[in-house]
Structure formats: C-alpha cells, structure tokens
Design an enzyme around this catalytic site. Structure first.
Site, mmCIF file in Angstrom:
data_model
loop_
_atom_site.group_PDB
_atom_site.id
_atom_site.type_symbol
_atom_site.label_atom_id
_atom_site.label_comp_id
_atom_site.label_asym_id
_atom_site.label_seq_id
_atom_site.Cartn_x
_atom_site.Cartn_y
_atom_site.Cartn_z
ATOM 1 N N THR A 127 0.839 -1.199 0.000
ATOM 2 C CA THR A 127 0.000 0.000 0.000
ATOM 3 C C THR A 127 0.874 1.249 0.000
ATOM 4 O O THR A 127 0.618 2.202 -0.732
ATOM 5 C CB THR A 127 -0.926 0.009 1.231
ATOM 6 O OG1 THR A 127 -1.741 -1.166 1.217
ATOM 7 C CG2 THR A 127 -1.814 1.238 1.245
ATOM 8 N N GLN B 107 -6.063 -2.048 -2.502
ATOM 9 C CA GLN B 107 -5.396 -0.810 -2.085
ATOM 10 C C GLN B 107 -4.558 -0.231 -3.235
ATOM 11 O O GLN B 107 -3.704 -0.919 -3.799
ATOM 12 C CB GLN B 107 -4.493 -1.053 -0.879
ATOM 13 C CG GLN B 107 -5.226 -1.509 0.368
ATOM 14 C CD GLN B 107 -5.291 -3.026 0.508
ATOM 15 O OE1 GLN B 107 -5.249 -3.760 -0.479
ATOM 16 N NE2 GLN B 107 -5.405 -3.486 1.742
ATOM 17 N N GLN C 203 -10.064 2.304 -3.513
ATOM 18 C CA GLN C 203 -9.686 1.968 -2.141
ATOM 19 C C GLN C 203 -8.367 2.643 -1.783
ATOM 20 O O GLN C 203 -7.396 2.587 -2.546
ATOM 21 C CB GLN C 203 -9.550 0.447 -1.980
ATOM 22 C CG GLN C 203 -9.233 0.029 -0.547
ATOM 23 C CD GLN C 203 -9.301 -1.470 -0.354
ATOM 24 O OE1 GLN C 203 -9.763 -2.216 -1.226
ATOM 25 N NE2 GLN C 203 -8.853 -1.944 0.803
ATOM 26 N N ASP C 204 -8.345 3.308 -0.619
ATOM 27 C CA ASP C 204 -7.120 3.966 -0.119
ATOM 28 C C ASP C 204 -6.622 5.073 -1.060
ATOM 29 O O ASP C 204 -5.440 5.145 -1.383
ATOM 30 C CB ASP C 204 -6.003 2.940 0.092
ATOM 31 C CG ASP C 204 -6.286 2.012 1.255
ATOM 32 O OD1 ASP C 204 -7.366 2.129 1.859
ATOM 33 O OD2 ASP C 204 -5.432 1.162 1.560
ATOM 34 N N ASP D 79 -12.195 3.193 2.721
ATOM 35 C CA ASP D 79 -11.124 3.843 3.507
ATOM 36 C C ASP D 79 -10.361 4.874 2.674
ATOM 37 O O ASP D 79 -9.130 4.945 2.739
ATOM 38 C CB ASP D 79 -10.125 2.800 4.033
ATOM 39 C CG ASP D 79 -10.798 1.667 4.781
ATOM 40 O OD1 ASP D 79 -11.883 1.888 5.350
ATOM 41 O OD2 ASP D 79 -10.229 0.556 4.804
ATOM 42 N N ARG E 69 -14.424 4.155 9.719
ATOM 43 C CA ARG E 69 -14.273 3.006 10.598
ATOM 44 C C ARG E 69 -12.870 3.053 11.207
ATOM 45 O O ARG E 69 -11.947 3.659 10.633
ATOM 46 C CB ARG E 69 -14.509 1.685 9.855
ATOM 47 C CG ARG E 69 -13.551 1.424 8.685
ATOM 48 C CD ARG E 69 -13.805 0.062 8.081
ATOM 49 N NE ARG E 69 -12.906 -0.212 6.967
ATOM 50 C CZ ARG E 69 -12.701 -1.440 6.464
ATOM 51 N NH1 ARG E 69 -13.324 -2.484 6.987
ATOM 52 N NH2 ARG E 69 -11.878 -1.619 5.446
ATOM 53 N N TRP F 239 -9.372 1.996 11.894
ATOM 54 C CA TRP F 239 -8.296 1.110 11.457
ATOM 55 C C TRP F 239 -7.446 0.681 12.655
ATOM 56 O O TRP F 239 -7.008 -0.451 12.740
ATOM 57 C CB TRP F 239 -7.457 1.825 10.393
ATOM 58 C CG TRP F 239 -6.351 0.996 9.817
ATOM 59 C CD1 TRP F 239 -6.212 -0.366 9.889
ATOM 60 C CD2 TRP F 239 -5.234 1.467 9.058
ATOM 61 N NE1 TRP F 239 -5.068 -0.773 9.225
ATOM 62 C CE2 TRP F 239 -4.454 0.325 8.710
ATOM 63 C CE3 TRP F 239 -4.819 2.729 8.643
ATOM 64 C CZ2 TRP F 239 -3.269 0.437 7.956
ATOM 65 C CZ3 TRP F 239 -3.651 2.827 7.893
ATOM 66 C CH2 TRP F 239 -2.888 1.708 7.555
#
Length: 581
Positions: free
Chosen positions: A345, A375, A397-398, A419, A487, A489
């Site tokens: 990531t 990610q 994502q990310d 996220d 949320r 992590w």
C-alpha cells in the site's frame, strides 16, 4: 609527629617489663608511629568514602525517584522504569523529567539502529517475494525516518523553552514522537496480506513493539511535561496564552472572490515541466530529482497542462517544494500501482510526498487501478506543514494516504470507495468536496480509516465546512452500497466532522465497525453543527467513543489553529484558510 613519638617514648620508658636498647626503642617508636599515622589516614579516607557513599546513595535515590515519577505518566510504566533505571550512569544524568525523556530517547535510538541492521539482513535472504522485498524496504525507510525524528526530538529538547514559544515546542515535540509510533505500525502493515508475509511480520514484531512502547513512553512524558509547563506559563501570565485567530480573507468574501484573488497571486516558477518538451523537464520526477536539497526557501515547480503517467516521490531531503499546475482538470499526474498488482500500500502511491513544507495547487493526483485491485494510493503525504489547494485526489480503495505529520487541504475534491482517506496524520480538510464513488460488488464505502494507536498522539482527521456527497456513478444506486463516515483502522482512531453539509449518501448509523467490537470504546468520532439529510444523529451507532459535540469549546480543539498549529505556518502557504470555527 614529635608529640606522638614523645607520647610513645613515655609509655616505653615507664614500662617495668619492657627491656629495650635505645636503638631498638627508636626503631620500635618509628614503626609504631607509622602504623598509627597509616591508621589515621585510613580512618580519614574511610570517613570521606563513607560520606561520599552516603551522598551517592542520596543521588541515586533521588534519580530513581525522578524516573519513577516520570514513568508514572506513561502507558508502560514498568518497562519505562526498568529500562531507564538500569542504564549505566543513570544517576549522574537524571535530575528532572526532561533528563528522563532525553535518556529514554537515547536508549530508543540505539534500539532503532539495531533494528535497521536486523531488517537489512532480512532483505538479503533468498526466496523473498516482490511484495516482501518491498515491505522490508518500507521498513528500512521507516527506521531511517524514525532515527531522523528522534534526532530532532533531542535537538528540540536541548532548545526547550528557548528560541520558540513553549506552545510551538510542545506541538513540535508531540508531532515528532507521534510520527515515530506511526512508523513502527507502517513497517508491520506491509506484511499483512498472506501467510508468508505474516510469518515475516512476526519475526519483526517483537523488536518493533519494544521500540513502539519506548516511543509511547517518551511521548507520554513529553505530553505530561509540556502540559505542566504550559499551565504554569498561563498561571504566571494570568491569562490564556492563545494566539489571535486571523483568516487570510475577510469572512464577507465569497468563495468565488477568494479563488479569483488567489489565482492572481503571482508565483514565479523556478523550473517548468512540460510533457511536450517545451519546459525545463519532460517529467515531474526529473524536476524533483534536480531540485535543491534542504531548501529553506520555496522552490516552485510549474507543471504545465498535460497527463503525466509516472510515479513521483518527493524525498525527505527535498524540503519546501511546491507543485503548481495549470488547473485541476488540465494538469494530471496518474498511475496504477496496487497491492493486487504486487506492491505494498505504501509504495502504490502515484505521488508520495515526504519532504517537509510541501505545497500543491491546481493539480489532479490519480490512481486508476480500480476497485478490483484493492489498495491503490493516488497521493501519500508524510510531509509536515504540507498543504493542498484546489487539487483533485482520485482513486478507489485507499485514495489518500495521510501518513503522518500536520497537513491541510483547502477546496479540494477527494473521491474513492473503501477507507479512501486513511492514515495517522493530523489532517484538516476545509471547504472540500469529499465524494464516495461506485465500489465493487458487495462492497461498502468508508470515507475515513484513521490509525491512531496511542491516546497521546496528536493526530486525527478533521472535516470542516466541507460537502460530503456521492459521485454521479454512485448517486442512482446509493441504497445498494451503504456509505459511512468512517471506521477505526487502529485502536484510538479519531475523526471529527463539523460544520459540513452531509448528503443522504451517508447511512443513518454514520460509522462502521472494523472488526467486531475492536476500538469501539477507545476511538473518538465526533460530529458538530452539520447540516443535510445525512447529518441527523438520532440513528447513529451507540458506541462509547461516538460523540455529538454540542460545546463550541470542545469543537475548537479541532479547528486548524489548535489541531495542526495553523497559527504558526498556514499564512506562509499563500493559500486561503480559516483558523477557527
């Protein structure tokens, strides 16, 4: 000596049973006098040693008391006390809490150096996968960054309460130590994808955890020391030492007026990047590589209209760099690295910024790997005092990795799915559009995933005066893909949404769990004075850590002035901002 000899001679001459010649008497007297003198000297030395021993015992006892008191403020007091009190020569150096912190930092530095060589050795072993090698190199980078930060902590402690205001010293020390903890987590996070990765992670975890706990202890002691000193300073001055809140633009200026005036602010570029060959460089990476190291003045790289398909890293040595595009729709830096594609990531970022003082305006940062590749970071930021103005940050994502340190985003668009704003920086988003987009089948959208691991870290995500909505591809099917504000992590995740317009894209529960009841009581999720269909809080989850903020003084903690020390640096960006609520 004469009186001792006379005294002994008198004794000998008076003794009825002692029969010695004069010569033998002299020899005896001399020897006996020497013995007496030696005994006297030994008595003096023993007395001095005894007094010194008592003094040393008092010194050691006092030092241990300082260490024990300092360590009592930490999360791991037994570790803190045992490590520091057993250090050779501890009693010679410990007189106050700052001395304890300095020794703790020095001990931690030695451990981090040891970790570096251990990780370096692991990189040479055969049979490593591409991602394992990448993750180990991420760890080496994190170790190097940690050593630099610990060095800066020592320098700041030496200059403590001199050269800068106490408040600024406190902010800087807490930011540096918060980053050292983040680095340890970042190293381990790279090994979380398959069995072989997890085994390698376990081989690093013990030493990493020890360093992280020592960093945590130093951070706790710094928080304790600076809080006491700030309170004493306020008491001494008889007032609240709060810098005056000033905005760059008058409140009655419209957003359009501000953008117009801002666009006319003259910025002369140092170099020009043009994909068509008309500039000084053809690629952004080449311009960054040629930029001066450790620059104390702003170095402006103008990036002309065009699509730049490359991965760019602004290294730690490249400070005070500014990217200036020709418009967020015209200057685009794009890439497609992803975890599913074999990288970590951390290394998937299209643009990664580490050097402090980085600025960017009128640019799009993009990762086009798509939702199916998991990610895939468009922009990773670890730069302290970094700011972004009128930028688009696009991915799935990310999307945006706010890795660490103090960051500010003004009038930007951030779009993604899972996220898509994540990391452990202290980051404020002001007047931004934060939009969820269409995720993959069966997926849920999470605007944020903050990763604070320690309650003393001064980190968190603040979304202020923004607009939270959905992109055009998600809008027709909002009901099929629930979207949440965030949320947790990590255990002490902290996110605040305030004074923003929240559309119906946000599920009524507001927030989503990470894994069961993990972090639900330790996180801090706050909402303050939001409007829009998705801002209704009556249906929010009932976790202990979720707060509806009703007090302005509690909300002010998260305003840029306080949360990212905005009073000390935002004016230097030339970007518009508001320091308060």
């Amino acid at each position: 000596m004469t009186h001792i000899k006379d005294f002994l001679a008198g004794i000998l001459n008076s003794g009825k049973n002692i029969n010695l010649t004069n010569k033998r008497k002299k020899i005896f007297l001399t020897a006996f006098a020497s013995i007496l003198l030696l005994s006297a000297l030994i008595g003096i030395v023993v007395g001095v040693k005894s007094r010194n021993s008592t003094t040393e015992t008092i010194t050691v006892s006092a030092a241990h008391a300082v260490v024990r008191s300092s360590c009592s403020a930490t999360l791991y007091p037994d570790l803190c006390y045992s490590v520091i009190s057993s250090h050779p020569g501890m009693h010679k150096n410990i007189k106050k809490q700052k001395d304890v912190i300095e020794l703790a930092v020095n001990i931690t530095t030695n451990a981090v150096e040891h970790n570096y060589f251990h990780i370096k050795k692991l990189t040479t072993r055969k049979g490593r996968s591409q991602r394992q090698i990448a993750a180990l190199h991420d760890c080496l980078e994190m170790v190097s960054e940690t050593l630099d930060e610990l060095h800066d902590v020592m320098k700041d402690l030496e200059e403590y309460q001199t050269k800068r205001s106490l408040r600024q010293h406190a902010d800087d020390l807490k930011t540096l130590m918060s980053s050292t903890l983040t680095n340890q987590e970042t190293c381990l996070d790279g090994f979380s994808h398959d069995t072989a990765d997890k085994n390698l992670r376990r081989s690093l975890k013990k030493s990493n955890d020890w360093v992280e706990k020592m960093c945590s202890n130093a951070l706790a002691m710094i928080c304790n020391m600076t809080s006491i000193d700030l309170a004493n300073e306020r008491k001494l001055n008889g007032r609240n030492l709060k810098e005056e809140v000033n905005n760059v633009w008058p409140e009655w200026f419209s957003a359009g007026d501000r953008r117009l005036l801002q666009s006319e602010t003259a910025v002369t570029p140092d170099v020009v990047v043009a994909a068509d060959g008309s500039g000084d460089y053809d690629t952004v990476a080449a311009a960054v590589e040629a930029a001066p190291k450790k620059s104390k003045t702003r170095y402006v790289i103008r990036i002309k209209s065009g699509v730049y398909r490359e991965n760019v890293e602004v290294a730690k040595s490249k400070t005070n760099i500014m990217f200036m595009g020709d418009g967020r729709n015209d200057t685009i830096i794009t890439g497609n690295l992803s975890v599913k594609g074999g990288t970590t990531t951390f290394k998937s970022a299209t643009v990664a910024v580490v050097g402090d003082g980085f600025l960017a305006r009128d640019i799009t940062f993009e990762n086009t790997a798509g939702a199916e590749n998991h990610q895939a970071v468009a922009l990773r930021v670890g730069s302290d005092f970094s700011a972004f103005y009128q930028c688009d940050i696009l991915g799935h994502q990310d999307t945006l990795y706010i890795h660490r340190n103090r960051q500010f985003y003004i009038n930007c668009l951030i779009a993604g799915t899972i996220d898509f704003i994540f990391g452990n920086a202290a980051a404020v988003f002001q007047d931004c559009d934060i939009h969820a987009r269409l995720p993959g089948p069966g997926q849920k959208n999470m605007l944020t995933a903050h990763s604070r691991t320690d309650p003393n870290q001064n980190t968190g995500i603040v979304i202020q005066k923004c607009r939270i909505g959905a992109t055009s591809d998600l809008q027709p099917v909002i009901g099929d893909f629930p979207t949440y504000l965030g949320r947790p992590w990590k255990e002490f995740a902290r996110t605040v949404v305030m004074q923003s317009v929240v559309s119906d894209v946000i599920h009524e529960a507001g927030w989503h769990e990470w894994n069961g009841d993990f972090a639900l009581n330790t996180l801090y999720y706050g909402e303050y004075e939001n409007t829009g269909e998705g801002s209704e809080t009556s249906g929010r989850v009932k976790w202990e850590g979720v707060k509806v903020i009703t007090n302005a003084s509690e909300a002010e903690v998260f305003a840029p002035e306080n949360f990212i020390a905005g009073h000390s640096w935002l004016s230097s960006t030339s970007f518009p901002y508001s320091l308060g609520l």
